[in-house]
Design an enzyme around this catalytic site. Structure first.
Site, PDB file in Angstrom:
ATOM      1  N   HIS A   1       0.805  -1.227   0.000  1.00 18.72           N
ATOM      2  CA  HIS A   1       0.000   0.000   0.000  1.00 18.72           C
ATOM      3  C   HIS A   1       0.839   1.278   0.000  1.00 18.72           C
ATOM      4  CE1 HIS A   1      -4.531   0.675   0.900  1.00 18.72           C
ATOM      5  NE2 HIS A   1      -4.110   1.435  -0.085  1.00 18.72           N
TER       6      HIS A   1
ATOM      7  N   ASP B   1      -9.874  -0.892   3.603  1.00 24.68           N
ATOM      8  CA  ASP B   1      -8.668  -1.388   4.245  1.00 24.68           C
ATOM      9  C   ASP B   1      -8.990  -1.784   5.683  1.00 24.68           C
ATOM     10  OD1 ASP B   1      -5.980  -1.762   5.138  1.00 24.68           O
ATOM     11  OD2 ASP B   1      -5.274  -0.083   3.926  1.00 24.68           O
TER      12      ASP B   1
ATOM     13  N   HIS C   1      -6.726  -1.233   7.868  1.00 28.55           N
ATOM     14  CA  HIS C   1      -5.886  -0.267   8.588  1.00 28.55           C
ATOM     15  C   HIS C   1      -6.084   1.134   8.004  1.00 28.55           C
ATOM     16  CE1 HIS C   1      -3.886  -4.237   8.450  1.00 28.55           C
ATOM     17  NE2 HIS C   1      -3.582  -4.000   9.720  1.00 28.55           N
TER      18      HIS C   1
ATOM     19  N   ASP D   1      -3.738   3.464   7.854  1.00 32.05           N
ATOM     20  CA  ASP D   1      -2.492   3.871   7.190  1.00 32.05           C
ATOM     21  C   ASP D   1      -2.254   5.370   7.317  1.00 32.05           C
ATOM     22  OD1 ASP D   1      -2.181   1.235   6.523  1.00 32.05           O
ATOM     23  OD2 ASP D   1      -2.744   1.460   4.425  1.00 32.05           O
TER      24      ASP D   1
ATOM     25  N   HIS E   1       4.171   1.351   4.332  1.00 37.29           N
ATOM     26  CA  HIS E   1       2.820   1.198   3.772  1.00 37.29           C
ATOM     27  C   HIS E   1       1.761   1.662   4.766  1.00 37.29           C
ATOM     28  CE1 HIS E   1       2.136  -3.277   5.285  1.00 37.29           C
ATOM     29  NE2 HIS E   1       2.550  -2.482   6.245  1.00 37.29           N
TER      30      HIS E   1
ATOM     31  N   ASP F   1      -7.375  -2.536  -0.502  1.00 39.69           N
ATOM     32  CA  ASP F   1      -6.373  -3.409   0.107  1.00 39.69           C
ATOM     33  C   ASP F   1      -6.983  -4.789   0.305  1.00 39.69           C
ATOM     34  OD1 ASP F   1      -4.722  -4.728   2.135  1.00 39.69           O
ATOM     35  OD2 ASP F   1      -3.848  -2.762   2.561  1.00 39.69           O
TER      36      ASP F   1
ATOM     37  N   ASP G   1      -6.515  -6.841   2.533  1.00 34.37           N
ATOM     38  CA  ASP G   1      -6.891  -7.132   3.918  1.00 34.37           C
ATOM     39  C   ASP G   1      -8.199  -6.465   4.351  1.00 34.37           C
ATOM     40  OD1 ASP G   1      -6.336  -4.498   4.862  1.00 34.37           O
ATOM     41  OD2 ASP G   1      -4.325  -5.036   5.499  1.00 34.37           O
TER      42      ASP G   1
ATOM     43  N   GLU H   1      -1.572  -4.935  -1.933  1.00 34.77           N
ATOM     44  CA  GLU H   1      -1.212  -5.909  -0.890  1.00 34.77           C
ATOM     45  C   GLU H   1      -1.488  -7.358  -1.272  1.00 34.77           C
ATOM     46  OE1 GLU H   1       0.547  -5.357   1.779  1.00 34.77           O
ATOM     47  OE2 GLU H   1       0.443  -3.181   2.052  1.00 34.77           O
TER      48      GLU H   1
END
Length: 309
Positions: free
Chosen positions: A99, A126, A128, A130, A143, A229, A231, A274
């Site tokens: 990312h 995502d 997260h 970030d 990332h 992403d 995840d 990712e």
């Protein structure tokens, strides 16, 4: 009218702690992304992979940070590639790579949006946020910094490339968030980004908050960049990511989001990030991401082929 789509490989593999995302762009190609998009009526050009130029060695007082010079090289190259792609393509798709690639892609498309006099919005899918700065990251994995950088937060001055056009934090919507460090939580509370974590999605679903955000983009005559992403998804349907967090979006939640984005006709650029093929199971995550991209570009439920793994 046949729309044109450009695929840009961004094999960034130095922003994370686990190697493997360097193979992501080719995994998307092997899973048939170009051919799938073409069946939906798009003219697709694959421009290959971006190759960054080496950057002078750069140090930072935060000793946890690694590969800083490499990330600056990628950011510089991808910002220009994204800017140029946005000028000549109806939908540039950036194939990651970790990312950290958004450190370059989002500022690049935002520069183009400013050039044509439109406001840039970002949908961040995502686990997260970030939103670490260079000063707050404890892992040193860069990332985890793109949102803080492209929204103009402090901590990047004189290190990352100067931003030509930052994104107003009020123009960023995050969905699927479920892993937030304390420093990131403080940043989120202060900057005004719209966040729908998995608790909120469990309670209210994905449709209403996404519909409100898309209306906001439409009312502003804005353009929308989607950064997806792996995840974001529940790990048991998308195992090919080094940052798995239980409790992610389901198969149908993810497809609904893509279908709503398609209906909105607002999306002008896309990150797919990712994907780590080293962690995949017979390519199932790559194939799922291709299917989700197809939903974004017009494939309907009744058009979807049966998968066998």
């Amino acid at each position: 009218m046949v729309l044109n789509c450009t695929l840009i490989g961004a094999p960034v593999d130095c922003g994370a702690s686990q190697l493997g995302c360097v193979m992501g762009p080719d995994a998307f190609r092997t899973a048939g992304l170009k051919e799938t998009i073409e069946t939906l009526g798009y003219a697709v050009q694959d421009s290959g992979n971006v190759t960054p130029k080496p950057f002078e060695d750069t140090q930072h007082p935060n000793g946890a940070i690694h590969h800083l010079s490499d990330i600056i090289s990628w950011a510089t190259a991808l910002e220009e590639a994204a800017f140029q792609a946005a000028k000549c393509s109806d939908l540039p798709i950036f194939l990651g790579g970790d990312h950290a690639l958004s450190i370059g892609t989002v500022p690049g498309v935002a520069r183009h949006a400013a050039e044509i006099g439109r406001e840039q919005f970002v949908l961040w899918l995502d686990a997260h946020p970030d939103i670490h700065s260079l000063n707050t990251t404890t892992s040193g994995n860069l990332h985890g910094t793109p949102v803080a950088y492209f929204t103009g937060q402090d901590g990047f001055e004189g290190v990352y490339p100067p931003l030509q056009h930052s994104i107003d934090p009020a123009n960023v919507c995050m969905m699927g968030i479920r892993s937030v460090d304390p420093a990131e939580n403080r940043h989120l509370m202060q900057c005004g980004i719209e966040v729908h974590d998995m608790r909120a999605i469990d309670e209210r679903g994905v449709a209403d908050p996404l519909r409100r955000f898309l209306q906001k983009v439409k009312d502003a005559n804005g353009v929308l960049h989607v950064s997806f992403d792996v995840d974001f998804l529940e790990p048991n349907i998308a195992p090919a990511v080094g940052t798995t967090v239980p409790g992610g979006a389901t198969f149908r939640e993810a497809h609904l989001i893509m279908e709503m984005l398609c209906d909105s006709e607002l999306v002008t650029s896309l990150d797919l990030v990712e994907l780590n093929p080293f962690l995949d199971e017979r390519g199932r995550t790559a194939k799922l991401m291709v299917d989700l991209c197809a939903s974004l570009l017009g494939r309907k439920v009744l058009d979807r082929p049966t998968r066998s793994y």
